[in-house]
Design a protein around this motif. Structure first.
Motif, mmCIF file in Angstrom:
data_model
loop_
_atom_site.group_PDB
_atom_site.id
_atom_site.type_symbol
_atom_site.label_atom_id
_atom_site.label_comp_id
_atom_site.label_asym_id
_atom_site.label_seq_id
_atom_site.Cartn_x
_atom_site.Cartn_y
_atom_site.Cartn_z
ATOM 1 N N LEU A 24 -17.035 14.824 0.293
ATOM 2 C CA LEU A 24 -18.140 15.537 0.926
ATOM 3 C C LEU A 24 -18.845 14.697 1.986
ATOM 4 O O LEU A 24 -19.588 15.242 2.808
ATOM 5 C CB LEU A 24 -19.156 16.007 -0.127
ATOM 6 C CG LEU A 24 -18.677 17.128 -1.027
ATOM 7 C CD1 LEU A 24 -19.702 17.434 -2.099
ATOM 8 C CD2 LEU A 24 -18.349 18.376 -0.227
ATOM 9 N N ASP A 26 -21.329 12.780 4.204
ATOM 10 C CA ASP A 26 -22.780 12.878 4.351
ATOM 11 C C ASP A 26 -23.352 14.187 3.803
ATOM 12 O O ASP A 26 -24.553 14.290 3.546
ATOM 13 C CB ASP A 26 -23.180 12.723 5.821
ATOM 14 C CG ASP A 26 -22.987 11.295 6.313
ATOM 15 O OD1 ASP A 26 -22.999 10.371 5.475
ATOM 16 O OD2 ASP A 26 -22.818 11.104 7.533
ATOM 17 N N TYR A 27 -22.486 15.187 3.602
ATOM 18 C CA TYR A 27 -22.965 16.463 3.054
ATOM 19 C C TYR A 27 -23.467 16.302 1.626
ATOM 20 O O TYR A 27 -24.212 17.147 1.128
ATOM 21 C CB TYR A 27 -21.865 17.526 3.087
ATOM 22 C CG TYR A 27 -21.517 17.973 4.485
ATOM 23 C CD1 TYR A 27 -22.381 18.789 5.208
ATOM 24 C CD2 TYR A 27 -20.334 17.575 5.087
ATOM 25 C CE1 TYR A 27 -22.076 19.199 6.492
ATOM 26 C CE2 TYR A 27 -20.013 17.979 6.369
ATOM 27 C CZ TYR A 27 -20.890 18.794 7.071
ATOM 28 O OH TYR A 27 -20.579 19.197 8.343
ATOM 29 N N LYS A 29 -25.694 14.562 0.611
ATOM 30 C CA LYS A 29 -27.156 14.417 0.644
ATOM 31 C C LYS A 29 -27.868 15.744 0.857
ATOM 32 O O LYS A 29 -29.085 15.808 0.742
ATOM 33 C CB LYS A 29 -27.549 13.423 1.736
ATOM 34 C CG LYS A 29 -27.001 12.029 1.486
ATOM 35 C CD LYS A 29 -27.285 11.106 2.641
ATOM 36 C CE LYS A 29 -26.603 9.763 2.388
ATOM 37 N NZ LYS A 29 -26.725 8.870 3.530
ATOM 38 N N MET A 30 -27.122 16.789 1.171
ATOM 39 C CA MET A 30 -27.725 18.103 1.402
ATOM 40 C C MET A 30 -27.975 18.819 0.077
ATOM 41 O O MET A 30 -27.284 18.558 -0.910
ATOM 42 C CB MET A 30 -26.805 18.946 2.285
ATOM 43 C CG MET A 30 -26.624 18.380 3.678
ATOM 44 S SD MET A 30 -25.497 19.372 4.670
ATOM 45 C CE MET A 30 -26.394 20.909 4.767
ATOM 46 N N THR A 34 -27.085 24.802 -0.125
ATOM 47 C CA THR A 34 -26.516 24.945 1.210
ATOM 48 C C THR A 34 -24.994 24.775 1.217
ATOM 49 O O THR A 34 -24.365 24.961 2.249
ATOM 50 C CB THR A 34 -27.126 23.904 2.184
ATOM 51 O OG1 THR A 34 -26.757 22.581 1.770
ATOM 52 C CG2 THR A 34 -28.634 24.031 2.249
ATOM 53 N N TYR A 35 -24.405 24.422 0.076
ATOM 54 C CA TYR A 35 -22.961 24.188 -0.014
ATOM 55 C C TYR A 35 -22.182 25.494 0.027
ATOM 56 O O TYR A 35 -22.605 26.508 -0.530
ATOM 57 C CB TYR A 35 -22.599 23.489 -1.327
ATOM 58 C CG TYR A 35 -22.912 22.017 -1.402
ATOM 59 C CD1 TYR A 35 -23.736 21.384 -0.469
ATOM 60 C CD2 TYR A 35 -22.394 21.240 -2.417
ATOM 61 C CE1 TYR A 35 -24.011 20.035 -0.561
ATOM 62 C CE2 TYR A 35 -22.672 19.889 -2.519
ATOM 63 C CZ TYR A 35 -23.485 19.290 -1.583
ATOM 64 O OH TYR A 35 -23.745 17.958 -1.672
ATOM 65 N N SER A 36 -21.035 25.440 0.624
ATOM 66 C CA SER A 36 -20.105 26.565 0.552
ATOM 67 C C SER A 36 -19.487 26.561 -0.843
ATOM 68 O O SER A 36 -19.634 25.590 -1.599
ATOM 69 C CB SER A 36 -18.995 26.402 1.603
ATOM 70 O OG SER A 36 -18.177 25.276 1.277
ATOM 71 N N MET A 39 -17.236 23.532 -1.187
ATOM 72 C CA MET A 39 -17.959 22.272 -1.377
ATOM 73 C C MET A 39 -18.445 22.161 -2.816
ATOM 74 O O MET A 39 -18.380 21.096 -3.429
ATOM 75 C CB MET A 39 -19.127 22.180 -0.394
ATOM 76 C CG MET A 39 -18.694 22.062 1.043
ATOM 77 S SD MET A 39 -20.049 22.324 2.214
ATOM 78 C CE MET A 39 -20.931 20.784 2.075
ATOM 79 N N HIS A 40 -18.936 23.265 -3.349
ATOM 80 C CA HIS A 40 -19.411 23.285 -4.737
ATOM 81 C C HIS A 40 -18.248 22.982 -5.683
ATOM 82 O O HIS A 40 -18.391 22.210 -6.639
ATOM 83 C CB HIS A 40 -20.041 24.641 -5.051
ATOM 84 C CG HIS A 40 -20.792 24.651 -6.322
ATOM 85 N ND1 HIS A 40 -20.203 24.935 -7.533
ATOM 86 C CD2 HIS A 40 -22.089 24.386 -6.592
ATOM 87 C CE1 HIS A 40 -21.101 24.854 -8.487
ATOM 88 N NE2 HIS A 40 -22.254 24.518 -7.946
#
Length: 103
Positions: A24, A26-27, A29-30, A34-36, A39-40
């Protein structure tokens, strides 16, 4: 997420491994909201497989996610090595034969 009965403190030891495997970057840290879905999935799978478990139940884990991560999951043996028993449900008899030593 899979807690495996571990307190939050034990997760801190595995953060780098989880982030690296999830890819993931730098993502991480989001906020998760907000994850797709992909990503989850990457993060959830990475957390669940970072810890040893006596018994692991996996349902169609080979068939989900984007192509790159799916390939990575198929070739990564962390789940198999860290568990005493892996129960795998799949529609792919070929994959089950490759992964399992008992059918």
């Amino acid at each position: 997420m899979c807690s495996h009965g571990n307190p939050a403190v034990s997760y801190n030891k595995h953060i780098d491994e989880i982030v690296e495997f999830s890819e993931l970057g730098d993502y991480i840290k989001m906020p998760m909201r907000t994850y797709s879905s992909g990503m989850h999935l990457r993060l959830s799978f990475s957390v669940c497989t970072a810890f040893p478990a006596d018994i692991v139940l996996m349902d169609e884990w080979l068939a989900v996610g984007d192509a790159d991560f799916s390939k990575k999951r198929k070739t990564d043996s962390r789940v198999i090595k860290k568990s005493s028993i892996l129960v795998l449900a799949s529609h792919s008899a070929e994959q089950v034969k490759k992964i399992c030593n008992r059918l």
